[in-house]
Design a protein around this motif. Structure first.
Motif, short mmCIF file in Angstrom:
data_model
loop_
_atom_site.label_atom_id
_atom_site.label_comp_id
_atom_site.label_asym_id
_atom_site.label_seq_id
_atom_site.Cartn_x
_atom_site.Cartn_y
_atom_site.Cartn_z
N TRP A 179 6.58 0.29 6.03
CA TRP A 179 5.73 0.94 4.44
C TRP A 179 6.76 0.35 3.66
O TRP A 179 6.35 0.33 2.39
CB TRP A 179 5.73 2.36 4.11
CG TRP A 179 4.70 2.61 3.79
CD1 TRP A 179 5.66 3.95 2.41
CD2 TRP A 179 3.78 2.28 2.54
NE1 TRP A 179 5.19 3.87 1.32
CE2 TRP A 179 4.18 3.25 1.40
CE3 TRP A 179 2.42 1.70 2.65
CZ2 TRP A 179 2.99 2.81 0.60
CZ3 TRP A 179 1.75 1.83 2.22
CH2 TRP A 179 1.88 2.53 0.50
N SER B 37 5.89 -2.15 1.15
CA SER B 37 5.46 -1.62 -0.24
C SER B 37 6.40 -2.23 -1.44
O SER B 37 6.21 -2.99 -3.15
CB SER B 37 5.33 -0.15 -0.45
OG SER B 37 6.82 0.27 -0.11
N ALA C 47 -1.42 0.05 0.70
CA ALA C 47 -0.14 -1.18 0.60
C ALA C 47 -0.97 -1.84 -0.89
O ALA C 47 -0.18 -2.17 -2.21
CB ALA C 47 0.78 -1.41 1.84
#
Length: 287
Positions: A72, A76, A159
């Motif tokens: 993540w 991101s 995302a």
């Protein structure tokens, strides 16, 4: 002279003292709880020292949450920085001053929305039957796309929402940074017949190295606090494919087992990993 030099400490001292207390007291309390076997169902607890930490590394779900958190962060942060840079440079090169002002206002709106509200709106947009994004696909192809039902699709959808909020906002910041640069180096590069790509690669972006590193670290810290976005859109699913470390800690501490000490040990590990990683990254990028 001495009074003048001590004046900043007089004004900053109380504020810094309050901030230090607010930071240290919860941290020390969390470390203390992580060394116990405290649960929500039992008022008393004993010290088990590092038993919770040892149990974590044999917990497959914790290791999965650690891996999901790492993915993540990479997705991101990278997507946000790339989007911000691309849109910021595009506005700087192609948009007129009036168009820039209009675009800046539009790009700031998403980050002003509460994260939970944005998550609910986009969750409905990705709905396989009624979603505004999935309806055209279903009408054209006859296939009902359920993006949030697949591990990769769910992670990328969340995302996308994160980048929609922060990537556009970073584009505004990068545009204003570009506008604040002195024009002489850019004019000299144009006289030397440098292309726009070469100007930004070798002139503008190196000049903005320090602010861009700061933006990157700010986004990395913000991505660690994306609990609300992930929780509303996927609840960590499908399965545990999007369950981040903070979600697993919350689940163990308050939803499933009530293991406060076990959850606190995850929080402490997350804090240590964050401090070490960010310190290393800051020193590495500022060489």
């Amino acid at each position: 002279m001495r009074r003048g030099r001590s004046l900043p400490y007089v004004f900053l001292g109380p504020t810094l003292g309050i901030l230090i207390i607010l930071a240290l007291v919860p941290t020390i309390y969390a470390i203390n709880i992580s060394l116990q076997n405290r649960t929500l169902s039992a008022p008393e607890a004993d010290y088990v020292w590092f038993a919770n930490y040892l149990a974590l590394f044999s917990d497959a779900r914790f290791l999965n949450a650690l891996w999901v958190s790492f993915k993540w962060e990479i997705i991101s942060v990278t997507a946000t920085m790339v989007t911000g840079l691309a849109l910021g440079i595009a506005m700087f090169e192609a948009a007129s001053p009036r168009a820039r002002n209009v675009l800046c206002v539009l790009f700031i709106i998403p980050v002003l929305l509460p994260r939970v509200c944005a998550a609910f709106v986009w969750k409905f947009a990705f709905h396989p039957l009624y979603g505004a994004l999935t309806w055209p696909v279903r009408e054209i192809t006859g296939v009902t796309p359920d993006i949030l039902s697949t591990p990769l699709g769910a992670l990328l959808a969340v995302a996308f929402v994160d980048v929609w909020q922060w990537g556009l906002f970073f584009a505004v910041i990068i545009l204003k940074l570009l506008e604040s640069l002195p024009p002489q180096p850019l004019e000299a590069a144009r006289i030397d017949r440098a292309t726009r790509f070469e100007i930004h690669r070798f002139v503008t972006l190196p000049m903005l190295k320090a602010p861009l590193i700061s933006l990157l670290l700010v986004k990395a810290i913000e991505s660690l606090r994306s609990f609300d976005l992930v929780y509303v859109m996927t609840r960590g699913g499908p399965g545990i494919s999007t369950e981040t470390l903070d979600m697993y800690a919350y689940s163990q501490g308050f939803i499933e087992a009530g293991k406060i000490s076990y959850a606190s040990s995850m929080a402490v590990i997350m804090m240590v990993l964050t401090i070490v990683t960010f310190t290393f990254t800051w020193k590495r990028l500022n060489r």
